[in-house]
Each structure stands twice: as structure tokens, then as C-alpha cells.
Design a protein around this motif. Structure first.
Motif: not given
Length: 233
Positions: A197-207
Motif C-alpha cells: 500500500a502507498k501510505i499517504l500519511g497519518a492523521v493524529i486524531n483526538k488531540a
């Protein structure tokens, strides 16, 4: 409209601005190759991936593009709740019938956003999302919409997301700040890497907006503040 669609209800809020930043960074990944089909998953449950999908869809539509949200989390469909739609029929029923996808795609109150809800929970979700009909669906709707966002189950829990990751242009991994541990986050990345998979990035949620996690979110996603850059270097 559900409060969870904050990008629609509160367009000037800091959270809406964060989603616009995410939208911009996703657009930057399309410089050399098309990134139209995007899968959003998480390492585990309750990390906010479905809310992220819905708000990212709204944010992209606000930039003038047409967006289709596909709720492929057939084990726990949520998009119909977020957009306040019916769910008697949806992806699960489409995949076992001969009707065209347009008969199942629903209008939403948000201009530019349409949704293919999950439909009734089937006994064989992994088999359905891994079918040839699902592959054809993704290809066909990617020709009809500017962007297709696919909500999937957590990558670690079941195989559904790993299967779909091979059919899209990129994957966004949602991680809940202060909840997911490093081992789970790494396992999620490893699962995606295994299927190419091509990982576009990560979202840090609930911060928490007042914590360093939120500060880091803005730095990581392209802050131009030289003081911030100096502090993080």
C-alpha cells in the motif's frame, strides 16, 4: 446535520482548519501521480477514522471537487449516521445484486458529497469487499467523481482493509492521540507495507487543542512558522 460533520457546521473552527490542512497535503501527493481513490483506516476501533472520512470529504467538496464516500466497513457501518441517511440498502446489497451502483449512491445535504452507505451487515464482509464486483465498483466510480474516499475496518482487526489497500491510490492511517500505543501503530503500518500500500500519511486524531500533539500536527503538516521549525529541529 450531525455535529460530527464539524467542517460543514463550523467552517471557521480550528478543527475545520486542520481538515483543510489535511486536504491540502492530500492534494500535494497528486503532483506526479493521480490520487483519486483513497482508503482511510485505523489501527484499532474508536480512533475516529469514520469521522475523519466524512469531514475530509466535506473539506474536499468545499474546494469545488465532487466526492464519493464508500462505507466499506461492513462490520460496523457508520457513514449513514454521520450524514443522516437511510441504510436499508447500500454497498452490501449492491455487491450481491445486479443493479447499477447509481441506484445505491445517495445524495447528502452537503453540496458535492455523495455516499454509498454500508447497507445491512452481511455474514461475509471480507468476501464481499474482496470480490471482483468491488474492484469494478472502485474503478467505475473513480471515473465519475474527482475523489473517492473509502472507509474501512481497522487494519489490524480484520483482513478487509488489507485487501482494499491494494485497489486504491493511497492510504491514510488514523491514530488516536493518547490512546493507540506505538506497537499497534507500527503493526498497522507493517500490515499496509506487506500488501504494497502507498501510505499517504497519518492523521493524529483526538488531540487536545492545548497539547503539544496539536502543535505537532500543524508542524508535521506544513507549518511555515520558523519559530516552530526551530523548536522541532
Amino acid at each position: 446535520m450531525a455535529f460530527s460533520l464539524i467542517t460543514h457546521e463550523q467552517t471557521k473552527s480550528p478543527i475545520s482548519e486542520a481538515y483543510r490542512t489535511l486536504r491540502t497535503n492530500v492534494q500535494f501527493t497528486s503532483v506526479d501521480t493521480k490520487t483519486k481513490k483513497i482508503m482511510i483506516t485505523s489501527s484499532g476501533p474508536r480512533e475516529g477514522k469514520s469521522t475523519t472520512v466524512a469531514n475530509l470529504a466535506v473539506s474536499i467538496a468545499q474546494s469545488g471537487k465532487s466526492v464519493l464516500v464508500i462505507d466499506a466497513d461492513l462490520r460496523n457501518p457508520t457513514q449513514h449516521k454521520l450524514f443522516e441517511l437511510g441504510n436499508l440498502e447500500g454497498l452490501s446489497t449492491f455487491l450481491v445484486q445486479d443493479d447499477q451502483e447509481k441506484d445505491f449512491i445517495k445524495e447528502t445535504p452537503v453540496p458535492g458529497v455523495k455516499v454509498l452507505t454500508g447497507g445491512p451487515i452481511p455474514p461475509n464482509p471480507a468476501e464481499l469487499v474482496g470480490s471482483q464486483r468491488m474492484r469494478r465498483l472502485i474503478e467505475e466510480v473513480s471515473e465519475q467523481f474527482d475523489v473517492v474516499l473509502i472507509d474501512t475496518p481497522p487494519i489490524i482487526a480484520v483482513t478487509d482493509a488489507a485487501v482494499l489497500a491494494q485497489e486504491v491510490d493511497g492510504v491514510i492511517l488514523v491514530l488516536a492521540s493518547g490512546e493507540v500505543n506505538k506497537e499497534y501503530a507500527q503493526r498497522a503500518k507493517d500490515q499496509l507495507d506487506k500488501v504494497g500500500a502507498k501510505i499517504l500519511g497519518a492523521v493524529i486524531n483526538k488531540a487536545d487543542l492545548k497539547t503539544s500533539e496539536y502543535y505537532y500536527y500543524y508542524y508535521y503538516h506544513g507549518s511555515d512558522d520558523p519559530k516552530k521549525k526551530k523548536k522541532k529541529s
